[in-house]
Design a protein around this motif. Structure first.
Motif, mmCIF file in Angstrom:
data_model
loop_
_atom_site.group_PDB
_atom_site.id
_atom_site.type_symbol
_atom_site.label_atom_id
_atom_site.label_comp_id
_atom_site.label_asym_id
_atom_site.label_seq_id
_atom_site.Cartn_x
_atom_site.Cartn_y
_atom_site.Cartn_z
ATOM 1 N N TYR A 69 -4.927 2.385 3.170
ATOM 2 C CA TYR A 69 -5.686 1.385 3.931
ATOM 3 C C TYR A 69 -5.217 1.334 5.380
ATOM 4 O O TYR A 69 -4.081 1.648 5.707
ATOM 5 N N LEU A 78 -6.374 -6.208 -1.556
ATOM 6 C CA LEU A 78 -6.562 -4.890 -0.933
ATOM 7 C C LEU A 78 -7.341 -3.968 -1.868
ATOM 8 O O LEU A 78 -8.211 -3.233 -1.445
ATOM 9 N N ASP A 133 0.844 -1.192 0.000
ATOM 10 C CA ASP A 133 0.000 0.000 0.000
ATOM 11 C C ASP A 133 0.882 1.245 0.000
ATOM 12 O O ASP A 133 1.072 1.876 1.034
ATOM 13 N N GLU A 157 -7.234 -3.728 7.528
ATOM 14 C CA GLU A 157 -7.495 -4.175 6.164
ATOM 15 C C GLU A 157 -6.282 -4.931 5.616
ATOM 16 O O GLU A 157 -6.423 -5.955 4.952
ATOM 17 N N ILE A 158 -5.106 -4.421 5.942
ATOM 18 C CA ILE A 158 -3.908 -5.074 5.412
ATOM 19 C C ILE A 158 -3.759 -6.464 6.009
ATOM 20 O O ILE A 158 -3.518 -7.445 5.303
#
Length: 1527
Positions: free
Chosen positions: A1390, A1441, A1385, A1394-1395
């Motif tokens: 993010y 993602l 990312d 989320e990662i």
């Protein structure tokens, strides 16, 4: 008058009885002194000067003789050692000899005349006997010398030219006085003029002038000199003395270089004494002597004994000193240069002592004084120039020879050093010894003489200053001494900044390298802005450091410019304040100013030389340590004949580093047997091979090998040469045999694939061959060498199983090409063991069992177990990720030749230039579309392109571009400031000259305080302006650097992919590293230097013209001469520099290649020829380096001659206009003229520097203006936020091609994909599968037709809007060095949750959480510290993602094991259920359950339907499925 002296002789004869014998010798000593010194009316204070006859007859007549006799012994010694064959007697030589004999006769006629007078009882003074006798003998000697030189092959004699010149010089005075006397005697009607002696003198004078003229011509070359086969010998050897003195022989090259750029073929071959062969031989001899003096301690002494020995005799155990060897080899030659330097140093102090100012001050002095002083100043300056450049020539040539010698010695050493010693220093370190350390010696030698010359100059200058100004000098010296630590501190700080800046620069280049390597991925993900920001961030820091060091530099230049001024100021101030009576007159002021200027140079040089010496001593230590490493014992393997039928009897207890690796090995191999050596990893198989080659230290036992050896190492060693040369390896070519070898080693198919067949240039370390190909080339080399014994160290490990089988059958096995030869094969391939004669099983350095395959199986010991283990191994191996090279014997390795094709397409598109190995390796797996077979580019395209940019003069537009980058206003300000600075400097000196003219009242001068005040103010103002100027210039330079780099970077991120496909990364990286470096750090200083010298020269002209307006007449011709010399020099030297740098890198690349392949070179017995190759490469380099040195001397002498003329004319016009000038002005103009030589010389250098370097601006501009792709975002055209919401893709009559001029790869595609469909795309290689995905991302633009996604035409929106809404999992996983988080990312869009979620779904969570730094886990360059499978999973995590509606999956082929592949497929099925998925499939089983399958053929849609229907319709898809065993 003169007559008085003439008759004195006769008066004297009467009183002669009363005089002592010496007094009688020449009139009488009192009279001599009287006549020469006291009665100066005759010789000094008249308008018609003359020297006394006595002085004429003794001192003047003897000078040439004294010179010749004192030079004789040295010269004879030199001639004895330098024989070049004799020269045939020529007309020239006959005339020289004839005149010589006549001269002898004439002198002795005088002698006999004196005897005749004696007989007539007119006793002449003894001088009339002595002088003719001496002169006669000297003339006879000169005549004999002419002949002796002819026999010794001397073409033009310096000794005699100087002798004749001195003779003429010393005869001019007497000649004039004799004519004057004759005229005078005629006037007073005296008949008794000594007619005879006058006549002989006139004849003598005519003859010596003839001799002088004749001796300037050179003879023909020697007759029996060794026949020179040189096509282009260096004219220096055959050039005359005067030509050598002025370097006139170089002019031909300068003119040639001006007409057209010089090429290799124009370079002269090296002089015999400068070739590697001669130098290295001599140096090796001295070094061996040095080593022989130091007995090496016997090795097997115990520790405590050794310690005792050390205490006992510290003296005996000294190390051999490399320095002594160097001194013995090069010392004598270097000392000649030092001698010239000494003369030059002494001459430097003559000019200030010639009191021209005193002459101007003294109104009633006769005019001839002035002319004499002017002439002396000129002669002195010219001599100084000649001496200085001779000294430089000797020094630089010594430096050049040093480099040759050191490089050669290191190269030879590297071929014989033991492996343990080699491990202690890496290849890089050894190459550094050769490049960096040898270079240091070269740099040092040029300045080494300053070590004694600087203190000498300082001492002399202080001595003369003390004479002029007394103790007040100490104040000035104190200021100088104080400035040294100030400058040293600045230098230290600058160095620290440099290190820091290098760090930033390296990280920036590394990042650029990665960006350019993975540019396609950046484009696909639309990540450019993030990376551009990272680069600019580093660049900002880099420029910040640059700015700091620029501030420091301007401080130090302020110190330098103000130094001489401050010194003068303090000295003068102290001088006039100490005592009222101290008057500052012009003579004192300007003599001391010129002395201070002399002082400036040695004071600045000393610290530099000392730091050079410190650096060089470190280098010396390193070189000495390397040269003292242990060498291999050439006799450790006997090659004598052994019992017939047997071939190698090896009974050895081999060891390395005290712990033996091989113990008690007894092995006898019969001739013609095939022996396999097996054993687990690290049991000593390769060591056994090394032992047979004699590469290991033998402790006891003996090894004997009968016959010649061929060796195939485990890691194939490939040279940077054509493939054919690699196989022939120095053997005579034999086409039939060569073809057989290729056939046997399965290289035929590869040759068809390689762009140039067997003439393909192979990159260093065999970079453009796959592992398997390298190994096969290495094997082919062995087979071709047709030796008796073959040592094969696991040659089959790197090739595929079927190729391995082919090679074993065709080459190694019982029916192979090598049958009947003795073969020892180290192998892991069990399948071949049944076919060998003997098997040797090694375990922990011992032979655990021997015998045939059957015997060993029966014994059921270690070997049988080994077989079982190995079979097990093979099962396990199937699951490991199999890269290209790990194709041991494993089912999934891609076919060897297929890999190579793919890899080659990468290389050929790289233009054969692979500067960064990493990126090439990483691109190996990249699916290069085979649709566009890149047209083979002619191999020298790179060269041509580079050259066109760089020959000839630089266009003015480039300077204008740079000025625009700096800012026109700043440029104007800088020039204005320079004018101000020089105005201030002139002002200060004019004020000084005005001050010196102030009338002296009652022995004191008035208002000294005001005088000092104004002088100080003007001087400090000048210093301040310098400070401001260099600040401004530095700022301007940094501004330019920033904007040029930014423009380049911006353009490179916007450049379409096709540019990267056709341009080697190395070429682009070069712009970012080398050219940006030049703009950052090289151009600003050279502009500073250029402007500085230009304005100094300008102000000199202004001052001289102002004080003596006549001077304006001379300026034009001098300027023309100067301009021509400058143009000739710049053109020639620029091209020579270029040739030098081109020919330098092959030396080092050949060296590093040799170091890595020493064992192979030794095994094949090619050591000698490799040494020759290295020598030849060094000589090639020196061939362009030597004219480069000479071109600087050539320029120096010519430019300084112009400067010396300026001095001459300034002085002459001062003498002519003597009555109208005041001494202050003359002092001013002459002291300026004396400085002008330096600034003229440096001005040429600065111009050539600038012209050479400004090209960087041009090159960067060229790459900042390449065509760009469509804009990233288009105003008012951006698609809605949630686009694409459905995920429909439609191709409407779509065609595309890779680049203009290539064929279409997609031809009129029409198809529609509904939202959420899963489509598999299949087709043979080159059907256009990858191209389709590239078209979706607009990496390829449409040739015609369009693509719509959810009804939006993708051609109408910005690229980033498009690319950020699609997701791709590319075929080759590219990672960038940085944290894992950055790789997932880069924009920080993010949250951590989320990662982590994405990582969990992509099965990386366990791995990442097990790392201590978790998400901040540092990935190395290219993700090297993750396995290929993990890298692929990271790409999957990226896709998860982004989670867009359309996913494109370019399936990885060989890089991934089945397990990872299964994981990815499963994740995609679950996570991207409602998305449109387009998969390019290689393994059909993955897409059998997809909605529809698109079969592409040759860029068109062949079939498009559900898998079941396609199989039923028995089309292309069916045949593919059948091949894969699915139908």
């Amino acid at each position: 008058g003169p007559s008085f002296y003439l008759f004195q002789q006769n008066l004297d004869t009467t009183s002669s009885s009363r005089c002592s014998s010496w007094q009688r010798f020449c009139l009488s000593v009192n009279k001599l002194l009287l006549s020469f010194f006291q009665d100066s009316n005759l010789s000094v204070h008249t308008d018609n000067p003359d020297l006394t006859p006595c002085f004429q007859n003794t001192v003047l007549a003897w000078i040439p003789s004294i010179y010749l006799w004192s030079a004789l012994p040295f010269y004879l010694l030199y001639l004895k050692h330098n024989k070049r064959g004799y020269i045939v007697l020529s007309v020239l030589s006959r005339f020289k000899t004839l005149f010589g004999v006549l001269l002898w006769c004439v002198s002795w006629a005088d002698l006999f005349y004196s005897f005749h007078e004696l007989l007539q009882n007119r006793t002449p003074p003894p001088v009339y006997f002595v002088t003719p006798l001496i002169v006669g003998i000297t003339m006879l000697l000169a005549t004999l010398l002419i002949q002796y030189e002819r026999l010794r092959g001397v073409q033009s004699s310096g000794v005699l030219i100087i002798f004749w010149f001195l003779s003429v010089l010393c005869a001019v005075g007497p000649f004039r006085s004799k004519i004057m006397t004759t005229a005078y005697l005629k006037d007073i009607k005296v008949i008794a003029s000594p007619q005879f002696r006058f006549t002989t003198f006139y004849i003598y004078f005519a003859l010596i002038i003839m001799e002088l003229i004749l001796s300037c011509f050179k003879e023909k070359p020697p007759f029996f000199s060794p026949v020179s086969t040189d096509s282009n010998p260096c004219p220096e050897l055959t050039s005359g003395f005067l030509s050598r003195l002025t370097f006139w022989w170089f002019t031909s090259m300068a003119i040639l270089g001006y007409k057209r750029p010089i090429e290799d073929k124009d370079l002269w071959s090296l002089n015999e004494d400068d070739t590697s062969k001669a130098i290295v031989q001599q140096l090796t001899k001295e070094w061996d002597k040095e080593k022989a003096k130091c007995p090496t301690a016997p090795k097997k002494q115990q520790q405590f004994e050794e310690a005792e020995v050390l205490i006992r005799d510290k003296k005996h155990n000294r190390k051999p000193s490399f320095l002594k060897a160097l001194l013995r080899t090069f010392g004598a030659y270097f000392l000649i240069g030092s001698f010239f330097k000494l003369i030059q140093d002494l001459l430097a102090f003559v000019n200030p002592q010639l009191a021209l100012i005193g002459f101007i001050k003294n109104k009633d002095a006769p005019a001839w004084w002035g002319f004499l002083i002017a002439a002396l100043m000129f002669i002195c300056a010219v001599l100084q120039t000649l001496m200085l450049h001779q000294h430089f020539q000797y020094s630089f040539v010594t430096g050049m020879r040093l480099r040759t010698g050191i490089t050669g010695v290191i190269y030879r050493k590297s071929l014989v050093i033991t492996n343990s010693a080699k491990r202690s220093s890496t290849v890089g370190e050894i190459v550094n010894l050769m490049s960096v350390d040898a270079q240091r010696f070269m740099d040092l030698v040029a300045f080494l003489n300053m070590l004694w010359s600087a203190p000498l100059q300082i001492f002399l200058a202080l001595y003369f200053l003390w004479q002029t100004l007394g103790p007040s000098v100490l104040a000035g010296v104190a200021v100088m001494v104080l400035l040294i630590p100030f400058n040293a501190a600045i230098a230290m700080k600058t160095r620290a900044f440099q290190v820091e800046q290098m760090r930033y620069k390296d990280s920036r280049i590394k990042l650029m390298n990665e960006i350019l390597g993975g540019i396609k991925v950046l484009k696909l993900y639309a990540w450019e802005p993030s990376f551009s920001e990272k680069v600019l961030e580093i660049r900002k820091n880099e420029l910040r450091v640059l700015k700091k060091s620029a501030y420091l530099n301007s401080l130090s230049s302020f110190a330098w410019i103000s130094a001489p001024f401050l010194v003068a100021l303090t000295t003068f101030a102290v001088y006039v304040s100490v005592d009222e009576k101290n008057i500052l007159d012009a003579e004192k002021a300007f003599v001391s100013l010129s002395l201070f200027n002399i002082l400036k140079f040695p004071l600045s040089m000393l610290p530099q030389v000392i730091s050079y010496i410190v650096q060089t001593s470190v280098s010396l230590k390193r070189i000495q340590q390397f040269l003292s490493h242990d060498e291999l014992d050439p006799n450790s393997v006997e090659t004598k004949v052994i019992a017939p039928g047997k071939d190698m009897s090896i009974s050895l207890n081999y060891a390395n580093k005290k712990t033996p690796i091989l113990y008690f090995i007894n092995l006898l191999v019969p001739t013609g047997a095939l022996v396999a050596v097996v054993g687990h990893v690290g049991c000593g198989k390769s060591s056994l091979m090394s032992a047979l080659l004699g590469e290991m230290e033998k402790l006891e036992g003996e090894v004997a090998v009968k016959g010649s050896v061929a060796y195939v190492p485990q890691q194939a060693w490939i040279q940077n040469a054509t493939l054919k040369d690699n196989i022939l390896f120095g053997q005579a070519p034999n086409e039939q045999k060569y073809q057989n070898v290729l056939e046997a080693c399965a290289l035929k198919t590869d040759l068809e694939v390689l762009p140039g067949g067997d003439q393909t240039e192979i990159g260093e370390k065999g970079i453009n061959l796959s592992g398997g190909q390298r190994q096969r080339v290495s094997l082919a080399r062995a087979v071709y060498s047709n030796s008796d014994i073959y040592l094969l160290d696991d040659p089959l490990s790197a090739v595929d199983s079927h190729v391995a089988r082919h090679i074993f059958d065709k080459v190694i096995g019982p029916d192979g090409v090598l049958k009947g030869k003795t073969r020892i094969l180290v192998t892991h391939g069990i399948s071949f063991l049944p076919q060998v004669d003997h098997i040797v099983v090694l375990g922990d350095g011992k032979i655990s069992e021997m015998g045939s395959y059957q015997d060993l199986l029966k014994q059921n010991k270690a070997f049988a177990e080994f077989l079982r283990n190995y079979a097990l191994d093979e099962d396990i191996r199937e699951d490991e990720p199999t890269g290209i090279d790990s194709a041991k014997i494993c089912p999934f390795s891609p076919n060897d030749s297929f890999v190579s094709t793919r890899q080659l397409s990468v290389i050929s598109s790289e233009g054969g230039e692979c500067p960064n190995k990493m990126s090439t390796k990483r691109r190996v797996c990249e699916k290069k579309p085979a649709e566009s077979p890149l047209p083979r580019r002619n191999p020298n395209e790179k060269l041509i392109q580079a050259e066109t940019a760089e020959t000839g003069t630089v266009k003015l537009t480039v300077f204008w571009q740079y000025m625009k980058a700096v800012g026109p206003v700043i440029c104007f300000v800088i020039c204005f400031l320079y004018c101000c600075q020089n105005a201030a400097a002139i002002g200060a000196n004019v004020w000084l000259s005005d001050w010196t003219n102030e009338p002296v009242i009652n022995g004191t001068q008035h208002n000294t305080a005001m005088r000092i005040g104004v002088y100080a103010a003007l001087g400090l103002l000048q210093g301040l302006i310098v400070l401001i100027t260099s600040f401004t210039l530095a700022m301007g330079g940094i501004k330019a650097a920033r904007s040029l780099h930014a423009a380049l970077l911006e353009n490179k991120f916007h450049t379409p992919q096709s540019f990267y496909d056709t341009t080697p990364t190395g070429r682009i990286i070069n712009r970012f590293s080398k050219d940006i470096y030049v703009i950052d750090e090289v151009i600003p200083p050279s502009i500073l230097m250029f402007l500085g010298t230009f304005f100094t020269s300008l102000s000199t002209m202004i001052v001289i013209i102002a004080s003596t307006p006549l001077f304006a007449v001379v300026i034009v011709p001098l300027a023309i001469v100067y301009f021509f010399v400058q143009r000739f020099y710049v053109a020639t030297s620029r091209q020579l520099k270029r040739l030098e740098s081109v020919s330098r890198s092959p030396i080092y690349s050949h060296f590093s290649e040799t170091v890595s392949g020493t064992s192979v070179i030794r095994a094949y017995g090619r050591v000698k020829s490799f040494i020759d190759i290295s020598d030849q490469k060094i000589d090639e380099n020196q061939k362009s380096h030597y004219p480069g040195i000479v071109s600087n001397r050539w320029l120096g002498i010519r430019v300084e001659f112009v400067g010396n003329c300026i001095v001459l004319f300034a002085a002459l016009f001062a003498v002519i206009g003597k009555n109208s000038l005041n001494p202050g002005l003359v002092g001013l103009s002459v002291s300026y003229a004396l400085q002008v030589t330096l600034s003229l010389n440096f001005m040429v250098r600065a111009t050539s520097e600038l012209e050479t370097n400004i090209v960087a601006v041009e090159r960067i501009k060229e790459y900042s203006e390449t065509e760009t792709e469509a804009p990233w975002a288009i105003e008012g055209k951006s698609p809605p936020q949630d686009w694409p919401s459905k995920g429909e893709v439609e191709f409407v009559n779509y065609s595309a091609r890779y680049r203009k001029g290539l064929d279409l790869v997609l031809k009129g595609l029409n198809l529609q994909v509904h939202g959420g469909e899963k489509i598999g795309i299949v087709g043979r290689t080159g059907a256009g599968k990858s191209s389709m995905t590239l078209c979706l991302f607009r990496i390829l633009e449409a040739a015609k037709g369009e693509i719509k996604i959810d009804g939006v035409k993708i051609a109408e929106i910005g690229l980033h809007d498009l690319r950020s809404r699609l997701t791709i999992i590319p075929q080759d996983p590219v990672l960038f060095s940085g944290t894992l988080r950055m790789n997932l990312d880069p924009f920080n869009k993010y949250s951590d949750e989320e990662i982590w979620k994405a990582l969990e779904l992509s099965h990386l969570k366990t791995f990442v959480s097990s790392q201590p730094s978790m998400l901040e886990y540092e990935c190395s360059e290219g993700g090297e510290n993750l396995s290929v499978g993990q890298r692929q999973l990271v790409c999957l995590a990226r896709a998860l993602l982004r989670k867009t509606r359309i996913l494109i999956l370019d399936e990885a082929t060989a890089a991934i094991d089945l397990e990872t592949d299964g994981l990815i497929q499963m994740t995609i099925r679950t996570q991207f259920e409602d998305c449109t998925v387009l998969t390019i499939a290689h393994r059909l089983n993955t897409i059998m359950d997809y909605t529809r399958v698109l079969v592409l053929d040759n860029g068109t849609v062949a079939e498009f339907d559900t898998p079941a229907n396609l199989i039923a319709s028995k089309g292309i898809f069916y045949s593919m499925a059948k091949d894969a065993g699915l139908a």
